[in-house]
Design a protein around this motif. Structure first.
Motif, PDB file in Angstrom:
ATOM      1  N   LEU A  20      10.526 -30.448  69.270  1.00 46.31           N
ATOM      2  CA  LEU A  20      11.520 -31.508  69.086  1.00 46.31           C
ATOM      3  C   LEU A  20      11.357 -32.186  67.733  1.00 46.31           C
ATOM      4  O   LEU A  20      12.341 -32.482  67.039  1.00 46.31           O
ATOM      5  CB  LEU A  20      11.399 -32.536  70.207  1.00 46.31           C
ATOM      6  N   VAL A  21      10.102 -32.457  67.368  1.00 42.47           N
ATOM      7  CA  VAL A  21       9.844 -33.080  66.064  1.00 42.47           C
ATOM      8  C   VAL A  21      10.321 -32.174  64.933  1.00 42.47           C
ATOM      9  O   VAL A  21      10.981 -32.623  63.980  1.00 42.47           O
ATOM     10  CB  VAL A  21       8.341 -33.399  65.912  1.00 42.47           C
ATOM     11  N   LEU A  22       9.999 -30.890  65.030  1.00 44.94           N
ATOM     12  CA  LEU A  22      10.406 -29.939  63.995  1.00 44.94           C
ATOM     13  C   LEU A  22      11.928 -29.814  63.916  1.00 44.94           C
ATOM     14  O   LEU A  22      12.502 -29.728  62.820  1.00 44.94           O
ATOM     15  CB  LEU A  22       9.766 -28.571  64.262  1.00 44.94           C
ATOM     16  N   LEU A  23      12.584 -29.789  65.088  1.00 41.20           N
ATOM     17  CA  LEU A  23      14.048 -29.696  65.094  1.00 41.20           C
ATOM     18  C   LEU A  23      14.675 -30.967  64.533  1.00 41.20           C
ATOM     19  O   LEU A  23      15.726 -30.915  63.873  1.00 41.20           O
ATOM     20  CB  LEU A  23      14.545 -29.442  66.520  1.00 41.20           C
ATOM     21  N   LEU A  24      14.041 -32.095  64.811  1.00 37.86           N
ATOM     22  CA  LEU A  24      14.549 -33.353  64.257  1.00 37.86           C
ATOM     23  C   LEU A  24      14.450 -33.339  62.731  1.00 37.86           C
ATOM     24  O   LEU A  24      15.397 -33.714  62.027  1.00 37.86           O
ATOM     25  CB  LEU A  24      13.749 -34.525  64.834  1.00 37.86           C
ATOM     26  N   ILE A  25      13.296 -32.884  62.230  1.00 40.29           N
ATOM     27  CA  ILE A  25      13.113 -32.764  60.777  1.00 40.29           C
ATOM     28  C   ILE A  25      14.143 -31.805  60.191  1.00 40.29           C
ATOM     29  O   ILE A  25      14.770 -32.071  59.153  1.00 40.29           O
ATOM     30  CB  ILE A  25      11.684 -32.282  60.460  1.00 40.29           C
ATOM     31  N   GLN A  26      14.332 -30.680  60.874  1.00 42.39           N
ATOM     32  CA  GLN A  26      15.280 -29.669  60.403  1.00 42.39           C
ATOM     33  C   GLN A  26      16.704 -30.231  60.379  1.00 42.39           C
ATOM     34  O   GLN A  26      17.460 -30.024  59.411  1.00 42.39           O
ATOM     35  CB  GLN A  26      15.205 -28.454  61.329  1.00 42.39           C
ATOM     36  N   SER A  27      17.074 -30.965  61.427  1.00 40.39           N
ATOM     37  CA  SER A  27      18.436 -31.519  61.506  1.00 40.39           C
ATOM     38  C   SER A  27      18.668 -32.579  60.435  1.00 40.39           C
ATOM     39  O   SER A  27      19.725 -32.610  59.783  1.00 40.39           O
ATOM     40  CB  SER A  27      18.672 -32.124  62.895  1.00 40.39           C
ATOM     41  N   ILE A  28      17.661 -33.455  60.250  1.00 41.17           N
ATOM     42  CA  ILE A  28      17.788 -34.494  59.220  1.00 41.17           C
ATOM     43  C   ILE A  28      17.913 -33.862  57.837  1.00 41.17           C
ATOM     44  O   ILE A  28      18.732 -34.284  57.002  1.00 41.17           O
ATOM     45  CB  ILE A  28      16.580 -35.454  59.281  1.00 41.17           C
ATOM     46  N   GLY A  29      17.108 -32.826  57.599  1.00 39.20           N
ATOM     47  CA  GLY A  29      17.188 -32.132  56.311  1.00 39.20           C
ATOM     48  C   GLY A  29      18.546 -31.507  56.093  1.00 39.20           C
ATOM     49  O   GLY A  29      19.123 -31.591  54.994  1.00 39.20           O
ATOM     50  N   MET A 135      20.149 -25.811  70.992  1.00 36.07           N
ATOM     51  CA  MET A 135      20.924 -26.831  71.685  1.00 36.07           C
ATOM     52  C   MET A 135      20.482 -28.237  71.331  1.00 36.07           C
ATOM     53  O   MET A 135      21.303 -29.161  71.261  1.00 36.07           O
ATOM     54  CB  MET A 135      20.812 -26.607  73.202  1.00 36.07           C
ATOM     55  N   ILE A 136      19.199 -28.444  71.109  1.00 33.38           N
ATOM     56  CA  ILE A 136      18.715 -29.782  70.765  1.00 33.38           C
ATOM     57  C   ILE A 136      19.245 -30.207  69.403  1.00 33.38           C
ATOM     58  O   ILE A 136      19.556 -31.382  69.158  1.00 33.38           O
ATOM     59  CB  ILE A 136      17.172 -29.819  70.800  1.00 33.38           C
ATOM     60  N   SER A 137      19.362 -29.237  68.487  1.00 31.21           N
ATOM     61  CA  SER A 137      19.860 -29.553  67.146  1.00 31.21           C
ATOM     62  C   SER A 137      21.340 -29.903  67.158  1.00 31.21           C
ATOM     63  O   SER A 137      21.805 -30.704  66.323  1.00 31.21           O
ATOM     64  CB  SER A 137      19.629 -28.364  66.209  1.00 31.21           C
ATOM     65  N   ALA A 138      22.097 -29.310  68.078  1.00 33.58           N
ATOM     66  CA  ALA A 138      23.553 -29.464  68.072  1.00 33.58           C
ATOM     67  C   ALA A 138      23.995 -30.921  68.167  1.00 33.58           C
ATOM     68  O   ALA A 138      24.799 -31.381  67.328  1.00 33.58           O
ATOM     69  CB  ALA A 138      24.172 -28.624  69.183  1.00 33.58           C
ATOM     70  N   PRO A 139      23.539 -31.706  69.159  1.00 35.59           N
ATOM     71  CA  PRO A 139      24.018 -33.100  69.223  1.00 35.59           C
ATOM     72  C   PRO A 139      23.585 -33.931  68.019  1.00 35.59           C
ATOM     73  O   PRO A 139      24.334 -34.830  67.587  1.00 35.59           O
ATOM     74  CB  PRO A 139      23.380 -33.640  70.519  1.00 35.59           C
ATOM     75  N   ILE A 140      22.407 -33.642  67.475  1.00 37.07           N
ATOM     76  CA  ILE A 140      21.951 -34.382  66.289  1.00 37.07           C
ATOM     77  C   ILE A 140      22.883 -34.095  65.110  1.00 37.07           C
ATOM     78  O   ILE A 140      23.292 -35.000  64.375  1.00 37.07           O
ATOM     79  CB  ILE A 140      20.503 -33.998  65.930  1.00 37.07           C
ATOM     80  N   LEU A 141      23.232 -32.824  64.935  1.00 38.57           N
ATOM     81  CA  LEU A 141      24.123 -32.450  63.832  1.00 38.57           C
ATOM     82  C   LEU A 141      25.516 -33.025  64.028  1.00 38.57           C
ATOM     83  O   LEU A 141      26.170 -33.459  63.062  1.00 38.57           O
ATOM     84  CB  LEU A 141      24.191 -30.923  63.717  1.00 38.57           C
ATOM     85  N   VAL A 142      26.000 -33.042  65.271  1.00 37.02           N
ATOM     86  CA  VAL A 142      27.343 -33.575  65.537  1.00 37.02           C
ATOM     87  C   VAL A 142      27.387 -35.074  65.270  1.00 37.02           C
ATOM     88  O   VAL A 142      28.243 -35.565  64.514  1.00 37.02           O
ATOM     89  CB  VAL A 142      27.764 -33.274  66.994  1.00 37.02           C
ATOM     90  N   ILE A 143      26.459 -35.809  65.872  1.00 32.35           N
ATOM     91  CA  ILE A 143      26.469 -37.271  65.722  1.00 32.35           C
ATOM     92  C   ILE A 143      26.167 -37.675  64.277  1.00 32.35           C
ATOM     93  O   ILE A 143      26.874 -38.498  63.675  1.00 32.35           O
ATOM     94  CB  ILE A 143      25.445 -37.913  66.691  1.00 32.35           C
ATOM     95  N   GLY A 144      25.095 -37.072  63.724  1.00 28.61           N
ATOM     96  CA  GLY A 144      24.746 -37.382  62.338  1.00 28.61           C
ATOM     97  C   GLY A 144      25.840 -36.967  61.377  1.00 28.61           C
ATOM     98  O   GLY A 144      26.138 -37.683  60.397  1.00 28.61           O
ATOM     99  N   GLY A 145      26.453 -35.804  61.635  1.00 24.18           N
ATOM    100  CA  GLY A 145      27.526 -35.320  60.763  1.00 24.18           C
ATOM    101  C   GLY A 145      28.719 -36.258  60.775  1.00 24.18           C
ATOM    102  O   GLY A 145      29.337 -36.528  59.723  1.00 24.18           O
ATOM    103  N   ILE A 146      29.074 -36.775  61.954  1.00 22.10           N
ATOM    104  CA  ILE A 146      30.211 -37.698  62.049  1.00 22.10           C
ATOM    105  C   ILE A 146      29.928 -38.981  61.267  1.00 22.10           C
ATOM    106  O   ILE A 146      30.778 -39.472  60.503  1.00 22.10           O
ATOM    107  CB  ILE A 146      30.511 -38.025  63.536  1.00 22.10           C
TER     108      ILE A 146
END
Length: 580
Positions: A20-29, A135-146
């Motif tokens: 989860l931490v790695l995916l969070l870092i990946q999504s933020i990047g 799947m964990i990355s998807a909502p982060i990318l959607v919300i952050g992207g918006i």
């Protein structure tokens, strides 16, 4: 499905947290890169500042490399967690099935249990992997992207208000139609496995009755039935990808059209338009990724439900909480008693066995005879608790078998089933199934008693001669003798022969019975037999008819007093042979 995941993913909580931490870092990047790209265009390219371009570009490259490393580690840990989850669930199902009585095995069916432990587990395992990697990355990318898209340009973000609800509504409709179809598909996979198992097991009968074409048609019907359902599912998802791609392309065209107008009017920098377009792509690709995920989720949910059915099923035959402990089994027989025993299968209106009462003592042989369907095999299957009595008591050394730990009970029983079954391996590994510490001399002695020494000696390798699954590379009579030898190696106090002499010729049968008399003179022996010659000299013969004992006595006594027994005897022997 949630319960299954929560239970079997708990041991991997540490790995999942790291993923989860790695995916969070990946999504933020990933969310940061479009802003950085737009900044390079606005402050570097537009102003002709090469130093800024180089500095920002190097930083952008460093972020990309860090994202790549994080992605590799996250995928590895996600795959490791998913594989471990699948392994644990398969083990849990296998152990649960081992605890089932024959009632539960028959209720589910062997074919369905195999499917649940292979195909169903694989479906859920695949979703676990996809959740941990995508799947964990998807909502982060959607919300952050918006959020970041709105920061680039508020009016242009209005397009998202139109596009996203359309995509969500379309996905919901597809899922609503797909879930019932996935449930039907799993049932039809069970059916194919069942037909395949029956065909393989009964191939000789099929060929002997020239029913090959019939079985091919039966398999084709099941196969085509699954094919038709699969086509319906795939047709549903065949529409999904083009529709989602069309939405993606139309959204891109709309952004370029309206964005170009705002850039031309000076209301929006070109770098912001580039960043907005990238955020739009991230949002829509994240939704598209979720769609791919949801293609597997309904099927996995059905599979998880089928797995839970097995894991949540309580066996009808269970060990007591405080089992009675009997003296350690040794070379002594056991006192076996049936007291007014009744047994009926679940849901049956009439009992299969009723009012069964008799005693079998150490050093004695008790034989059971009767017509087909009289309940002989069912009776002996109650002793090792393959089924539990539904009335009365079954006692071993004065203790109800339901008060004993099953493993303790099984250690005292040598069981030779009606259909001799051997495991893949060697002659030696099969014989040591009852006693792993048995020496070669003990194996040869058991083979000699079972009249199997000669044919095993002639096999290449002797005790190391290979045995295929089910013992298909030896004859039926040889399988029976190996199964008898396996039980003799165990040196159990109760030995049950469930019609275990049917494939033997009369001469081998006679020699075997004589040898068993010498070898098992101390044990409690029960013999179910169709052949009268096998049980004529038993100490006690039970005559069964329609689930009841209609006669108990020796051969001579029953021949004189029991009409049912006389019918059985004279259907096989002449009067002179019967009284010999």
């Amino acid at each position: 499905m949630i319960k299954l995941l929560r239970t079997y993913l708990r041991p991997y909580a540490g790995q999942i947290a790291l993923v989860l931490v790695l995916l969070l870092i990946q999504s933020i990047g990933n969310l940061y890169l479009p802003t950085l790209n737009g900044d390079i265009i606005d402050n570097g390219v537009a102003k002709g500042d090469n130093d800024y371009i180089i500095g920002a570009g190097v930083f952008m490259l460093a972020v990309t490399v860090a994202l790549g490393v994080a992605s590799i580690i996250a995928v590895y840990l996600g795959a490791r967690t998913a594989m471990g989850f699948g392994r644990d669930v398969r083990s849990a199902i296998f152990r649960k099935v081992e605890s089932f009585s024959q009632v539960e095995v028959n209720a589910f069916g062997p074919a369905s249990l195999i499917t649940r432990n292979t195909n169903d587990v694989q479906q859920v395992q695949m979703v676990v992997f996809m959740v941990l990697t995508m799947m964990i990355s998807a909502p982060i990318l959607v919300i952050g992207g918006i959020i970041l898209a709105v920061q680039q340009d508020v009016p242009l973000s209005g397009l998202l208000v139109i596009v996203l609800p359309i995509m969500v509504a379309f996905i919901a409709i597809v899922m609503y139609r797909a879930i019932p179809l996935f449930r039907v598909m799993q049932v039809k996979i069970d059916r194919i496995n069942q037909v395949m198992r029956e065909t393989l097991a009964g191939v000789r009968v099929i060929r002997a009755f020239v029913r090959t074409d019939h079985e091919e048609r039966r398999f084709d019907e099941s196969n085509l039935d699954l094919f038709d359902t699969s086509i319906r599912v795939n047709r549903l998802f065949a529409i999904t990808i083009p529709v989602m791609t069309a939405i993606l392309n139309l959204s891109t065209v709309a952004v370029m059209w309206f964005g170009a107008m705002r850039v031309d009017s000076g209301a929006m920098p070109i770098g912001n338009l580039t960043a907005f377009l990238q955020y739009l792509m991230q949002i829509l690709f994240a939704v598209l990724m979720a769609v791919f995920m949801f293609i597997f989720v309904p099927r996995a949910a059905v599979s998880a439900g089928r797995i839970a059915e097995v894991l949540d099923k309580e066996p009808s035959v269970r060990d007591p909480e405080l089992p009675v402990t009997l003296p350690a089994p040794g070379r002594t027989g056991a006192h076996l008693e049936f007291r007014n025993v009744e047994f009926r299968y679940p849901g049956a209106e009439q009992p299969v066995l009723r009012d069964i009462s008799f005693v079998a003592r150490p050093g004695e042989t008790t034989a059971i005879v009767g017509g087909t369907g009289s309940g002989k095999s069912t009776l002996v299957n109650l002793i090792p608790r393959f089924y539990d009595v539904t009335g009365g008591q079954l006692l071993v050394d004065g203790v109800d078998v339901r008060e004993l730990d099953r493993e303790d009970l099984w250690k005292r029983i040598g069981f030779i089933p009606q259909k001799a079954f051997l495991f893949s391996g060697t002659v030696g590994t099969n014989l040591r199934f009852g006693d792993q510490d048995a020496t070669d001399d003990e194996l040869w002695r058991a083979l000699e008693t079972a009249q199997g020494r000669d044919f095993v000696s002639e096999m290449e390798g002797g005790l190391d001669a290979p045995i295929t699954q089910g013992g298909t590379n030896v004859s039926g009579g040889q399988r029976q003798r190996l199964a008898i030898a396996r039980a003799l190696v165990k040196q159990a106090g109760i030995v049950i022969f469930d019609d275990s002499f049917s494939a033997l010729d009369f001469a081998t049968d006679a020699r075997l019975r004589a040898a068993l008399g010498r070898e098992l003179g101390w044990a409690t022996v029960l013999i179910v037999a169709q052949r009268v010659g096998t049980i004529m000299h038993a100490d006690r013969i039970l005559v069964m008819d329609a689930g009841r004992i209609v006669g108990i006595g020796t051969h001579t006594e029953l021949l004189a007093t029991n009409e049912t027994y006389r019918e059985i005897v004279y259907s096989q022997l002449s009067e002179a042979e019967a009284v010999a």
